[in-house]
Motif scaffolding. Structure first.
Motif: not given
Length: 247
Positions: A135, A169, A203
Motif C-alpha cells: 500500500l 487494495v 488511505y
C-alpha cells in the motif's frame, strides 16, 4: 508490517547462539528500552550509542542497533537522523526489510516521495506478501507521478481482498470507493475498530490527494486523526499531511 507505527516500529530480530556471542549489555539495554509501546528514548539512546561505538558487534547485530536508534530519532521526529541510521542499518544488513520500510516512512514524513519509492519497492521485493508495504509503495509511487497500479496488481493475488485491509487494495485498484472501504472497517474489538477506521480514512485521503481532491482529502485526514487510534503509522502520517495541506 502492521504498519506498524513508524514512531515505535521495532522488528524483533532473531539472534542465533553465535550472534549472541557478539552481543553486548549495552546492545541488550538498547533493545529492551526501544520495545514497542514502552520506548524510553532518553534512557535508550546512550546505550544504543555505546553499543554502536563498542566495535564488538558483528554487522548483522550492529545493523539492528542502528535500526533501534533510528526508531528513537523517528519518535523524536528527527527524520533526517532517522534516515541516516536506517540507511546504515540496511547497508550492514541488506535483508533488513523493516529498515527500508522505516526509512520510507521517514522520507514520506519529509515529503520526499520520490526518494521513498526505492525503499518501499525494495521492501515489496523482499516481502511481496506484506500488504502494508504494498500500500505504501503504491502511495509514494503515485505521489511521485508514477503509476502505482501495476506494482500493486502484481502482488494482489497474495492478499485476501475481501478481508481487512484487502479492501484498501481493492480501492486503489479501482474496484471500491472510499465510503465502501470506511464501511468495511469494522471489528468487534473497540481498539482494532478505531485502528481500522483510522486506516480507512487515511488511505482514502491518500487516494483523494492522488486524484487532486484536496478538500476531500483534508476531511478524511481530520477523521483519521479524530479516530483515536493506537500508535500506528497512519496517525502520524495523517497529522503530517494535514500540516502540509494547511488543514
Amino acid at each position: 508490517m502492521r504498519g506498524a507505527s513508524a514512531l515505535l516500529l521495532i522488528a524483533l530480530f532473531g539472534l542465533g547462539d553465535a550472534a549472541w556471542g557478539q552481543w553486548t549489555e549495552d546492545a541488550q539495554n538498547c533493545f529492551e528500552l526501544t520495545k514497542p509501546g514502552s520506548m524510553d528514548a532518553a534512557k535508550a539512546l546512550p546505550f544504543c550509542e555505546r553499543a554502536i561505538q563498542s566495535g564488538k558487534l558483528i554487522n548483522r547485530n550492529l545493523a539492528t542497533i542502528y535500526y533501534y536508534r533510528g526508531t528513537i530519532y523517528t519518535q523524536r521526529r528527527d527524520h533526517v537522523r532517522a534516515i541516516q541510521d536506517y540507511g546504515e542499518a540496511v547497508r550492514l544488513d541488506p535483508l533488513l526489510t523493516q529498515g527500508y520500510i522505516n526509512r520510507g516512512f521517514a522520507r514520506f514524513f519529509l515529503g520526499q516521495f520520490a526518494a521513498a519509492v526505492p525503499d518501499f519497492s525494495r521492501a515489496v521485493r523482499q516481502r511481496p506478501d506484506d500488504i502494508y508495504a504494498n500500500l505504501w509503495n503504491f502511495i509514494v509511487q503515485s505521489r511521485s507521478g508514477i503509476d502505482g497500479v501495476p506494482g500493486l496488481l502484481q502482488n494482489a493475488t497474495n492478499f485476501e481482498l475481501e478481508n481487512w485491509p484487502g479492501q484498501i487494495v481493492s480501492m486503489y485498484l479501482g474496484h471500491l470507493g472510499p465510503q465502501e472501504v470506511i464501511k468495511a472497517a469494522v471489528d468487534l474489538d473497540p481498539k482494532k475498530q478505531r485502528d481500522k477506521k483510522c486506516e480507512a480514512y487515511f488511505y482514502s485521503a491518500e487516494l483523494f490527494l492522488i486524484q487532486g481532491k484536496k478538500s476531500e482529502a483534508i476531511k478524511m485526514l481530520k477523521a483519521a486523526v479524530a479516530a483515536n487510534a493506537g500508535n500506528i503509522v497512519e496517525v502520524e502520517a495523517a497529522k503530517v499531511e494535514l500540516k502540509r495541506l494547511g488543514g
